[in-house]
Design an enzyme around this catalytic site. Structure first.
Site, PDB file in Angstrom:
ATOM      1  CB  ILE A 139      52.425  92.798 149.817  1.00  0.00           C
ATOM      2  CG1 ILE A 139      51.335  92.725 150.890  1.00  0.00           C
ATOM      3  CG2 ILE A 139      51.956  92.104 148.538  1.00  0.00           C
ATOM      4  CD1 ILE A 139      50.994  91.326 151.352  1.00  0.00           C
ATOM      5  CB  SER A 288      41.527  93.792 150.388  1.00  0.00           C
ATOM      6  OG  SER A 288      40.326  93.077 150.640  1.00  0.00           O
ATOM      7  CB  CYS A 289      44.522  89.947 152.277  1.00  0.00           C
ATOM      8  SG  CYS A 289      44.171  91.025 153.692  1.00  0.00           S
ATOM      9  CB  THR A 347      36.712  95.395 156.338  1.00  0.00           C
ATOM     10  OG1 THR A 347      37.127  94.632 155.194  1.00  0.00           O
ATOM     11  CG2 THR A 347      35.298  94.982 156.702  1.00  0.00           C
TER      12      THR A 347
END
Length: 481
Positions: A139, A288-289, A347
């Site tokens: 990133i 988060s993505c 997640t």
């Protein structure tokens, strides 16, 4: 003349127009800090073919191809105006002009549509804001590329330094090489040289100081001429306020984390809740993505249809947190070979929704499977809606959201029947709705949302940093609310 000759002649004509667009777009960017867009896609520093492909892509979302012959008059009209820093979408100008029935000339219509960016209304160009990258991994390097790309006007954000632990051998040379070449995202667009004597990487004229440290409390950034900087922590090593506060050293005024923040650290998804950032907030998270991929379309669906509950299943590309081959790992399953297995893992994206969308009371659950691809993931968002609808209605709505809403920089839309994950490498949107895969049955809707979990997420981080720094310039024509 044959039909093929007609097609080739038409291509050469459009190629010529696109070629003549490039210096106009570049001059507007450098001299007036105007970013020219086409349906939310920047045309700055793009090639002739890229400009033509971007115009053609409009048919995927608008239903018909947009020609450079249509947009060029609006681009020329912009050159006659006294513009200030802004983002101007010539695709939207062409579309809204086509629907306008007042008989105005292109010049008159353009002047009216962008009046908020011109003359007495224009924003004054601000001094550049220093940025420091703490960590220089996947990133970090993509954020560096974006910061360098956006430094063309000489204003806005300026990457001043990266902070890393010193490696063995030619550390700075190797880090510059990783910035220069990327196995997924390709070559760096420009030139990179190394000044080993002074510990600097010079990318497209931007001098980036390499600072070696394993402890943020030991760095005095003012010693490098850095002041009032925004530090972007890409390591994820500290995720709570106490840990991230270690970065608030001389020269650093704000800290932005590229991972989900813990406890009271605000989780920001640009386009959804970035307007909740207070001027005195010093520590922020970009979540988060996956959170960035699901929250914008979730908000869009909740706004229009209401959401009673939902579940997100993420099919996620593997990351450096997994092992290349079977070996010990502190987390369950992640020790198994990432390149050879589908790996069930946890997640936090579903629980993070509550931070980004506090008004959404619907319970959202989530799970994730890591799969053997190096980039691009897909989130399958299954929703129970408050009212019944149809697939056609949902697709028309989401297509319009991607074109003309405040979420158009976050949500993209594609109707190509053979789209696969690699097609979305380099996408700058947080989420791409796959129209062909969408399923709707009464009050149940299932959305398939592609996202470049590296590059698309990095673009969202940059948008948050631009907003925090005050260099997030308004877009014209203004999106529909």
């Amino acid at each position: 003349m044959t039909v093929n000759d007609d097609s080739f002649t038409n291509w050469m004509h459009r190629e010529e127009i696109a070629e003549s667009m490039i210096p106009i777009i570049g001059k507007l960017h450098r001299e007036q800090d105007v970013n020219v867009l086409l349906h939310s896609r920047s045309l700055v520093n793009k090639s002739v073919v890229s400009i033509l492909k971007t115009h053609r892509f409009a048919r995927q979302i608008a239903g018909e191809e947009l020609s450079v012959t249509e947009t060029m008059p609006f681009l020329r009209a912009l050159t006659t105006l006294d513009l200030g820093p802004s983002q101007i979408d010539i695709g939207m100008l062409a579309a809204t002009y086509r629907a306008d029935g007042r008989g105005l000339s292109v010049e008159e219509f353009t002047a009216e549509a962008v009046a908020g960016a011109a003359g007495e209304n224009k924003i004054e160009r601000r001094a550049s804001r220093d940025v420091v990258l703490y960590g220089f991994g996947r990133i970090g390097r993509l954020i560096a590329r974006l910061l360098i790309e956006k430094a063309g006007s000489g204003n806005g954000l300026r990457l001043r330094a990266i902070v890393v632990r010193k490696g063995k051998g030619q550390d700075i040379v190797k880090r510059a090489s990783l910035l220069r070449r990327d196995s997924i995202h390709g070559q760096f667009q420009g030139t990179i040289t190394v000044d080993e004597a002074n510990g600097k990487i010079i990318a497209n004229g931007n001098e980036i100081q390499v600072i070696y440290s394993d402890d943020p409390t030991t760095v005095d950034y003012t010693a490098y001429g850095i002041d009032d900087a925004i530090l972007i922590d890409n390591t994820g090593r500290w995720r709570d306020r106490e840990g991230l506060s270690k970065h608030l050293r001389p020269g650093i005024s704000k800290v932005v984390l590229t991972a989900p923040g813990k406890s009271d650290v605000p989780n920001i998804v640009h386009g959804v809740n970035h307007d909740t950032i207070k001027p005195d907030d010093q520590i922020l998270s970009c979540a988060s993505c996956t959170t960035n991929a699901i929250v914008p379309p979730l908000k869009a669906m909740a706004d229009e249809y209401g959401v009673l509950r939902g579940h997100v299943e993420t099919v996620h590309s593997y990351t450096n947190d997994q092992n290349l081959l079977d070996n010990y790992h502190g987390s369950d399953r992640r020790g198994r070979s990432a390149a050879l297995n589908m790996v069930i893992t946890e997640t936090g994206a579903a629980s993070a929704v509550a931070k980004a969308l506090p008004d959404l009371k619907a319970p959202i659950t989530g799970s994730s499977i890591r799969v053997p691809v190096p980039d691009v993931s897909i989130a399958i968002l299954s929703l129970r809606l408050e009212r019944e609808t149809t697939r056609e209605e949902v697709l028309d709505y989401l297509r319009n959201v991607s074109l003309a809403s405040p979420l158009k920089r976050q949500i993209d839309f594609i109707s190509a029947p053979d789209a696969v994950s690699s097609d979305f490498i380099g996408s700058r949107h947080a989420s791409i709705v796959d129209a062909g895969a969408t399923k709707v049955d009464g009050d149940n809707a299932i959305l398939y949302l592609w996202y470049d979990n590296e590059f698309g997420y990095s673009c969202q981080v940059i948008r948050v940093v631009q907003h925090v720094s005050g260099v997030e310039y308004p877009t014209f024509p203004a999106p529909a609310v």
